[in-house]
Scaffold this active site. Structure first.
Site, short mmCIF file in Angstrom:
data_model
loop_
_atom_site.label_atom_id
_atom_site.label_comp_id
_atom_site.label_asym_id
_atom_site.label_seq_id
_atom_site.Cartn_x
_atom_site.Cartn_y
_atom_site.Cartn_z
N ASN A 150 -44.03 7.91 43.79
CA ASN A 150 -45.25 7.98 44.60
C ASN A 150 -45.10 9.14 45.58
OD1 ASN A 150 -47.14 7.61 46.66
ND2 ASN A 150 -47.01 5.38 46.62
N HIS A 160 -54.56 7.75 42.56
CA HIS A 160 -53.35 8.00 43.38
C HIS A 160 -52.20 7.23 42.74
CE1 HIS A 160 -50.32 7.73 46.35
NE2 HIS A 160 -50.61 6.48 46.70
N CYS A 196 -51.93 8.22 51.69
CA CYS A 196 -52.20 8.28 50.25
C CYS A 196 -53.59 8.81 49.92
CB CYS A 196 -52.04 6.90 49.62
SG CYS A 196 -50.46 6.19 50.00
O1 UT7 Z 1 -48.98 4.54 48.04
C1 UT7 Z 1 -48.97 3.75 49.18
C2 UT7 Z 1 -49.43 2.42 48.88
N1 UT7 Z 1 -48.35 1.62 48.41
C3 UT7 Z 1 -48.51 0.79 47.39
O2 UT7 Z 1 -49.58 0.78 46.81
C4 UT7 Z 1 -47.41 -0.14 47.05
C5 UT7 Z 1 -47.96 -1.51 46.70
N2 UT7 Z 1 -46.93 -2.50 46.54
C6 UT7 Z 1 -46.03 -2.45 45.53
O3 UT7 Z 1 -46.04 -1.53 44.74
C7 UT7 Z 1 -45.06 -3.58 45.39
O4 UT7 Z 1 -45.34 -4.56 46.36
C8 UT7 Z 1 -43.56 -3.16 45.48
C9 UT7 Z 1 -43.18 -2.38 44.25
C10 UT7 Z 1 -43.32 -2.31 46.71
C11 UT7 Z 1 -42.67 -4.38 45.56
O5 UT7 Z 1 -42.91 -5.23 44.45
P1 UT7 Z 1 -43.19 -6.78 44.65
O6 UT7 Z 1 -43.32 -7.34 43.31
O7 UT7 Z 1 -44.35 -6.91 45.58
O8 UT7 Z 1 -41.85 -7.29 45.29
P2 UT7 Z 1 -41.61 -8.03 46.70
O9 UT7 Z 1 -41.69 -7.05 47.83
O10 UT7 Z 1 -42.43 -9.26 46.77
O11 UT7 Z 1 -40.11 -8.45 46.53
C12 UT7 Z 1 -39.68 -9.36 45.48
C13 UT7 Z 1 -38.17 -9.47 45.53
C14 UT7 Z 1 -37.62 -9.77 46.92
O12 UT7 Z 1 -36.49 -10.58 46.76
P3 UT7 Z 1 -36.58 -12.18 46.98
O13 UT7 Z 1 -37.04 -12.37 48.40
O14 UT7 Z 1 -37.57 -12.66 45.96
O15 UT7 Z 1 -35.17 -12.63 46.71
C15 UT7 Z 1 -37.18 -8.43 47.43
O16 UT7 Z 1 -36.16 -8.50 48.40
O17 UT7 Z 1 -37.59 -8.20 45.16
C16 UT7 Z 1 -36.68 -7.77 46.18
N3 UT7 Z 1 -36.68 -6.31 46.20
C17 UT7 Z 1 -35.92 -5.57 45.41
N4 UT7 Z 1 -35.00 -5.87 44.47
C18 UT7 Z 1 -34.41 -4.87 43.81
C19 UT7 Z 1 -37.44 -5.51 46.98
N5 UT7 Z 1 -37.16 -4.23 46.70
C20 UT7 Z 1 -36.22 -4.23 45.72
C21 UT7 Z 1 -35.56 -3.22 45.03
N6 UT7 Z 1 -34.66 -3.57 44.08
N7 UT7 Z 1 -35.81 -1.92 45.25
#
Ligand code: UT7
Length: 352
Positions: A309, A279, A116
């Site tokens: 992204n 970014h 990134c």
């Molecule tokens: O550019 C490179 C650098 N990358 C970043 O800066 C990304 C930084 N991180 C993020 O943007 C976020 O962490 C994400 C958008 C990737 C994820 O969001 P989050 O709020 O951190 O969600 P999480 O990973 O903690 O997941 C929460 C829930 C989980 O379910 P349970 O365990 O609570 O039942 C996941 O399994 O959301 C679920 N989940 C989804 N649900 C629907 C994960 N991905 C998805 C999805 N659709 N695509």
């Protein structure tokens, strides 16, 4: 003493639009979840067998070259930033050079792998060459073709929904104008969490540092033990994986930190920024950083809503759009900042 100016800028986005609803055919996700957590509504995917990371880079480069008012033969050095190269080796820089037909000078090509923050790292490298009078026209490209390497099952849904394809390019030239050019760049890295945002195979790690030591990786001391095993494919080790929460929490600390570092070095404050191009990792991260810097909406450019992204391509694509829309003008103070896999992060201040 020279400074470095952006003499031309271009972008390329594939035509094919993939909406959040389209991803619901492959995995359990929803438009609501994706928009709420990331701000993304749609992204672009390249045309399979027709486009590659290098060809998308070339299309963006052609625009930048034309806008700089130079011929492609004038390019003396190429820097190509990507985490989704056409080949494991050689790098995409030489493939783009061939695609562009920049052959008569045998201009050097450097591929950089800073994910990134690749564009900010590349800008800093180019700046050193230009300040020192080594090169007059550096072509810096950030390009990604994520779509060919994502896990379209529930296993990869947290990563897959955020990434998109595209490319951005700039031509960097020396300037002697006192009120123009790159003022300062700042690069950082901390490998402590290298695996928390990574694609670990194929690679020569044999499971070290991954918590997968007993996984059945090839044994390098056994001749003929193969680089890629079926088990790796079955278990999804060929796909990117991310500890999203850790990346998010670290990003919101490092973004403001590295921006303040640049502002302090330049003797400026956040009030002096005319345009901030973060970014495009996640709209929530950008909004958080905007608040920390106390910047009004018109001084921040986000387009993750439309492109997702695009990693190394996200800053040059956003900068290009901001410039095309007349939101970046001669004399403006532009701030670029990035954070991502490695972890690596960086910032740059440019007087446009
Ligand atoms: O550019 C490179 C650098 N990358 C970043 O800066 C990304 C930084 N991180 C993020 O943007 C976020 O962490 C994400 C958008 C990737 C994820 O969001 P989050 O709020 O951190 O969600 P999480 O990973 O903690 O997941 C929460 C829930 C989980 O379910 P349970 O365990 O609570 O039942 C996941 O399994 O959301 C679920 N989940 C989804 N649900 C629907 C994960 N991905 C998805 C999805 N659709 N695509």
């Amino acid at each position: 003493m020279y400074k470095t100016k952006i003499a031309g800028i271009g972008k390329y986005l594939p035509e094919n639009i993939v909406r959040n609803e389209d991803l619901m055919k492959y995995m359990d996700t929803s438009d609501e979840w994706i928009q709420e957590r990331t701000g993304i509504q749609e992204r672009r995917y390249a045309k399979k067998h027709k486009e590659t990371t290098a060809t998308m880079g070339a299309r963006a480069a052609e625009v930048a070259i034309q806008r700089a008012g130079i011929d492609k033969e004038d390019v003396d050095f190429i820097i190509f930033a990507t985490l989704s190269p056409d080949y494991y080796f050689p790098g995409s820089g030489v493939l783009m050079q061939r695609e562009l037909g920049i052959t008569h000078k045998e201009a050097g090509c450097l591929d950089i792998r800073n994910q990134c923050s690749g564009f900010v790292y590349g800008l800093s490298i180019a700046d050193q060459f230009i300040r020192n009078g080594v090169y007059k026209n550096v072509l810096l490209v950030g390009a990604e073709m994520h779509s060919m390497g994502l896990d379209f099952t529930n296993r990869g849904r947290n990563v897959t929904v955020i990434f998109g394809d595209g490319a951005g390019a700039v031509i960097l030239q020396p300037t002697t104008e006192p009120d123009q050019g790159v003022l300062t760049t700042h690069l950082h890295a901390d490998g402590t969490h290298a695996e928390e945002l990574s694609m670990i195979s194929p690679g020569a790690h044999g499971g070290k540092h991954t918590g997968l030591e007993g996984f059945g990786f090839p044994d390098p001391s056994v001749p003929g033990d193969v680089f890629v095993t079926q088990k790796m494919v079955d278990d999804g080790l060929m796909f990117p994986n991310m500890n999203g929460q850790l990346v998010f929490k670290t990003a919101v600390v490092k973004f403001p930190e590295v921006i303040h570092e640049a502002l302090t070095k330049a003797g400026l404050s956040s009030e002096d920024i005319d345009m901030f191009i973060p970014h495009q990792a996640n709209l929530r991260i950008s909004n958080f950083v905007q608040k920390k810097l106390n910047l009004p909406d018109e001084k921040v450019y986000n387009n993750i809503q439309r492109y997702g992204n695009t990693t190394a391509a996200s800053i040059p694509i956003a900068l290009c759009e901001a410039w095309e829309e007349g939101r970046v003008k001669r004399g403006d103070l532009v701030c670029l900042a990035a954070f991502g896999a490695g972890f690596t992060w960086g910032s740059a201040l440019i007087r446009w």
